[in-house]
Enzyme design. Structure first.
Site, PDB file in Angstrom:
ATOM      1  N   HIS A   1       7.380  -1.257 -55.961  1.00 49.60           N
ATOM      2  CA  HIS A   1       6.140  -0.243 -55.507  1.00 49.60           C
ATOM      3  C   HIS A   1       6.514  -0.335 -54.030  1.00 49.60           C
ATOM      4  CE1 HIS A   1       1.963   1.011 -55.334  1.00 49.60           C
ATOM      5  NE2 HIS A   1       1.971   0.360 -54.152  1.00 49.60           N
TER       6      HIS A   1
ATOM      7  N   MET B   1       3.164   4.944 -45.494  1.00 50.67           N
ATOM      8  CA  MET B   1       1.937   5.075 -44.681  1.00 50.67           C
ATOM      9  C   MET B   1       2.354   5.863 -43.483  1.00 50.67           C
ATOM     10  SD  MET B   1       0.380   1.404 -44.770  1.00 50.67           S
ATOM     11  CE  MET B   1       0.309   0.368 -46.506  1.00 50.67           C
TER      12      MET B   1
ATOM     13  N   ASP C   1      -4.138  -2.102 -57.118  1.00 48.36           N
ATOM     14  CA  ASP C   1      -3.304  -2.392 -56.174  1.00 48.36           C
ATOM     15  C   ASP C   1      -4.111  -3.043 -54.886  1.00 48.36           C
ATOM     16  OD1 ASP C   1      -1.584  -2.269 -54.228  1.00 48.36           O
ATOM     17  OD2 ASP C   1      -1.364  -0.295 -53.846  1.00 48.36           O
TER      18      ASP C   1
ATOM     19  N   SER D   1       4.900  -5.209 -54.331  1.00 43.04           N
ATOM     20  CA  SER D   1       4.976  -4.160 -53.184  1.00 43.04           C
ATOM     21  C   SER D   1       5.800  -4.594 -52.292  1.00 43.04           C
ATOM     22  CB  SER D   1       3.415  -4.051 -52.820  1.00 43.04           C
ATOM     23  OG  SER D   1       3.460  -3.620 -51.308  1.00 43.04           O
TER      24      SER D   1
ATOM     25  N   MET E   1      -7.312   1.156 -56.018  1.00 44.58           N
ATOM     26  CA  MET E   1      -7.276   0.596 -54.811  1.00 44.58           C
ATOM     27  C   MET E   1      -8.451  -0.734 -54.843  1.00 44.58           C
ATOM     28  SD  MET E   1      -4.825   1.522 -53.314  1.00 44.58           S
ATOM     29  CE  MET E   1      -4.834   0.063 -52.208  1.00 44.58           C
TER      30      MET E   1
ATOM     31  N   ASP F   1       5.046   1.284 -50.396  1.00 42.01           N
ATOM     32  CA  ASP F   1       4.099   1.975 -49.947  1.00 42.01           C
ATOM     33  C   ASP F   1       4.426   2.768 -48.655  1.00 42.01           C
ATOM     34  OD1 ASP F   1       1.688   0.756 -51.252  1.00 42.01           O
ATOM     35  OD2 ASP F   1       2.649  -1.300 -50.646  1.00 42.01           O
TER      36      ASP F   1
ATOM     37  N   MET G   1       0.133   6.948 -48.710  1.00 40.29           N
ATOM     38  CA  MET G   1      -1.194   7.155 -48.003  1.00 40.29           C
ATOM     39  C   MET G   1      -0.910   7.763 -46.575  1.00 40.29           C
ATOM     40  SD  MET G   1      -1.703   2.766 -48.655  1.00 40.29           S
ATOM     41  CE  MET G   1       0.100   2.719 -49.265  1.00 40.29           C
TER      42      MET G   1
ATOM     43  N   HIS H   1       3.677   5.212 -53.607  1.00 41.54           N
ATOM     44  CA  HIS H   1       2.257   5.274 -53.252  1.00 41.54           C
ATOM     45  C   HIS H   1       2.059   5.879 -51.711  1.00 41.54           C
ATOM     46  CE1 HIS H   1      -1.781   2.687 -52.298  1.00 41.54           C
ATOM     47  NE2 HIS H   1      -1.927   4.252 -52.152  1.00 41.54           N
TER      48      HIS H   1
HETATM   49  C1  DX5 Z   1      -1.836  -1.654 -49.418  1.00 40.97           C
HETATM   50  C2  DX5 Z   1      -1.003  -1.370 -50.288  1.00 40.97           C
HETATM   51  C3  DX5 Z   1      -0.876  -2.330 -51.418  1.00 40.97           C
HETATM   52  C4  DX5 Z   1      -0.117  -3.958 -50.754  1.00 40.97           C
HETATM   53  C5  DX5 Z   1      -0.702  -4.801 -51.513  1.00 40.97           C
HETATM   54  O1  DX5 Z   1      -2.464  -0.652 -48.798  1.00 40.97           O
HETATM   55  O2  DX5 Z   1      -1.299  -0.192 -51.151  1.00 40.97           O
HETATM   56  O3  DX5 Z   1       0.309  -1.963 -52.133  1.00 40.97           O
HETATM   57  O4  DX5 Z   1       0.770  -3.816 -50.147  1.00 40.97           O
HETATM   58  O5  DX5 Z   1      -0.502  -6.037 -51.033  1.00 40.97           O
HETATM   59  P1  DX5 Z   1      -1.277  -7.326 -51.622  1.00 40.97           P
HETATM   60  O6  DX5 Z   1      -0.849  -7.614 -53.080  1.00 40.97           O
HETATM   61  O7  DX5 Z   1      -0.767  -8.043 -50.601  1.00 40.97           O
HETATM   62  O8  DX5 Z   1      -2.714  -6.991 -51.367  1.00 40.97           O
HETATM   63 ZN    ZN Z   2       0.311   0.495 -52.361  1.00 44.92          ZN
END
Ligand code: DX5
Ligand code: ZN
Length: 212
Positions: free
Chosen positions: A31, A35, A173, A6, A135, A33, A66, A64
């Protein structure tokens, strides 16, 4: 085990070389993220940055989402053509329609479950998705503590997948590291996302290999 670093934990001032390093280091997916500051209490990057990442990444993207207003964001990122795009089941009203829309855009659809959401919620959608993202932290931030009730959840999901859609992948994740990876594999995970574990190491290739 397939590995999807990620980039949330990458050095954003040096994002290009960070992405090249994980790709050269042998990761399987990148990956990303997304948000929105509403579905989760954090904000990340938009399509302008993701488009640049896609240009230089030698590995397929795993997006991903969110976010609230999910279909709006699906259409925002679809032209970038990631391999996977996953949406949170907690946020989507017409999931079947949105999953079809993602697939018809030439992207493999995934559905994401927060730690508190039961795998039972997948019963009538599992046949339509290529991936379930579980998650193992509450979404929003990298570097959080792993929630161990995920193991049982993976096993239950594996049974459902075996019965209904054997090609569907299970991705985990949040908080993944060299301590929990063995049990995740044994439980039935196919792909792990790892942010902090990989990007806080001195050698990304070594970190990716140690997980694999
Ligand atoms: C959290 C994200 C993850 C996160 C994982 O909301 O969806 O992808 O970046 O990071 P680590 O491995 O540091 O928990
Ligand atoms: Zn993620």
């Amino acid at each position: 085990m397939l590995i999807a670093p990620s980039i949330l934990s990458a050095n954003f001032l040096d994002l290009g070389s960070e992405v090249r390093s994980i790709c050269d280091g042998g990761c399987d997916y990148v990956h990303i993220d997304i948000m929105d500051g509403h579905f989760v209490p954090n904000l990340t990057i938009g399509p302008l940055v993701v488009k640049e990442v896609a240009k230089i990444s030698s590995k397929p993207l795993d997006i991903h989402l969110m976010v609230e207003n999910v279909s709006f964001f699906v259409d925002m990122f679809a032209p970038i053509k990631p391999e996977f795009m996953s949406v949170h089941i907690e946020e989507v009203k017409h999931l079947n329609r949105l999953i079809s829309h993602i697939r018809n855009s030439g992207i493999r659809p995934g559905v994401v479950l927060n730690p508190h959401t039961s795998e039972e919620a997948l019963k009538y959608i599992i046949e339509d998705v290529d991936m379930v993202l579980l998650m193992s932290v509450n979404p929003g931030f990298g570097g959080q503590k792993f929630i161990p009730n995920i193991y049982k959840k993976i096993q239950n999901l594996k049974d459902m997948i075996f019965a209904k859609n054997p090609n569907c992948l299970i991705e985990v994740d949040g908080g993944v590291n060299d301590k929990n990876i063995d049990l995740l594999k044994q439980s039935g995970a196919d792909i792990v996302v790892a942010g902090n574990y990989i990007f806080s190491s001195d050698d990304y290739q070594k970190a990716i290999l140690s997980l694999r």
